[in-house]
Design an enzyme around this catalytic site. Sequence first.
Site, PDB file in Angstrom:
ATOM      1  CG  HIS A 170      -5.736   2.118   5.410  1.00 26.73           C
ATOM      2  ND1 HIS A 170      -5.281   3.107   6.258  1.00 26.73           N
ATOM      3  CD2 HIS A 170      -4.708   1.252   5.252  1.00 26.73           C
ATOM      4  CE1 HIS A 170      -4.019   2.852   6.578  1.00 26.73           C
ATOM      5  NE2 HIS A 170      -3.651   1.720   5.980  1.00 26.73           N
ATOM      6  CG  ASN A 173      -1.702   1.253   1.393  1.00 27.85           C
ATOM      7  OD1 ASN A 173      -1.908   1.982   0.429  1.00 27.85           O
ATOM      8  ND2 ASN A 173      -2.152   1.524   2.614  1.00 27.85           N
ATOM      9  CD  GLU A 203      -3.353  -2.389   7.613  1.00 26.56           C
ATOM     10  OE1 GLU A 203      -2.232  -2.610   7.176  1.00 26.56           O
ATOM     11  OE2 GLU A 203      -3.997  -1.357   7.346  1.00 26.56           O
TER      12      GLU A 203
HETATM   13  C1  PEP Z   1      -0.645   0.419   6.304  1.00 18.49           C
HETATM   14  O1  PEP Z   1      -0.758   1.626   6.316  1.00 18.49           O
HETATM   15  O2  PEP Z   1      -1.534  -0.274   5.794  1.00 18.49           O
HETATM   16  C2  PEP Z   1       0.523  -0.220   6.910  1.00 18.49           C
HETATM   17  C3  PEP Z   1       0.470  -1.476   7.241  1.00 18.49           C
HETATM   18  O3  PEP Z   1       1.642   0.574   7.095  1.00 18.49           O
HETATM   19  P1  PEP Z   1       3.081   0.134   7.692  1.00 18.49           P
HETATM   20  O4  PEP Z   1       3.473  -1.167   7.047  1.00 18.49           O
HETATM   21  O5  PEP Z   1       4.006   1.254   7.314  1.00 18.49           O
HETATM   22  O6  PEP Z   1       2.920  -0.011   9.169  1.00 18.49           O
END
Ligand code: PEP
Length: 247
Positions: free
Chosen positions: A96, A7, A165
Site C-alpha cells: 500500500h 481497507n 491505486e
Molecule cells: C486506500 O487507501 O486504499 C484507498 C483506496 O482510500 P480511499 O478509498 O479513501 O481513496
Amino acid sequence: MKYFIGNWKMFGIPKSINILNKINSFYTKDKNRSKYKVVFTPPYTLIQSYSRYFKKKKINIGSQNCYQKDKFSSNTAAVSPYMLRTVGAKYTLVGHSDNRSEGDNDTILKNKVELALRNKLKVVFCIGENKIQKRNKKTLSVLKRQLTKVLDKKFNKNNIIVAYEPIWSIGTGKIPKLNELNKTVLHIKKILKKIFRKKSPPLLYGGSVDGKNAGIFKEIKEIDGFLIGGASKSSKKFIDIIKNYYR
Ligand code: PEP
C-alpha cells in the site's frame, strides 16, 4: 468473480464490528451475491476477534500489511504472515502506498509477497503512480517497474490480486479519466499476462471509490473489483458502492 475490499487503515475498535455485521446482512440477502466477494482489512488489533466472528459468515478478514519475516523474529512491533494466519487472516495487503512511503521498497515487498503466499495468505499487491510521475507521463513505466520487480512467475497467481491505486487519487475525491484508466488497466493486464504466462490475476481499482462513482467503472470490463478506503468505514457507503455497481 468481483472483489469489494474495505481497507480500514487506522480505524476501528471491537464494537466497530457492527459496521461489518450490517454489510454481512446485506450480502446474505443480495441477489447478486454469487458475483462478488467481500473482504475487510481492519487493524491488527481486531483481526483475531473479527476472524472468529465471521468464520462461518460471508465476510473475509485480512490484514493491511505483514512483516517480511516468516515466523518469529526480534523486530519490535512486527507481525509476520505466519502470526496473521494463525489468528485467522485469509488475505493481506502488500505495498500500500502508505507503507511504500514508510520505506517498503521492491526487495522488501517481494519478500512480503513470497512469505505471505507461503503462509497461505492471499496477497492484494498494491501499485500506483504519484502526482509528479503522472504529470511527467511516467505512469505506465512506473507501474511496469513496480510489477516486474516484485511479482515472480513462480508465485501462485491464483492467490494474488493486484490493486491499481493512483496515489493522487487516494483520499482526494479525484478519480482517473475513464479513457486513461482503461489504457492503464490494459497495460497492467498485459504485463501480468506476460509474467504469469497468459493468465492474469484479478485487477482491482482503488482511489476515492464511492457510491456515486462506482457505476462508472462498470464500463471497464478488465476491472475485477475495488479497494475501498474512506467509504469502507460506513456500512451505508460501502453497500451503496455494491448496489450502484450492479444497478
Ligand atoms: C486506500 O487507501 O486504499 C484507498 C483506496 O482510500 P480511499 O478509498 O479513501 O481513496
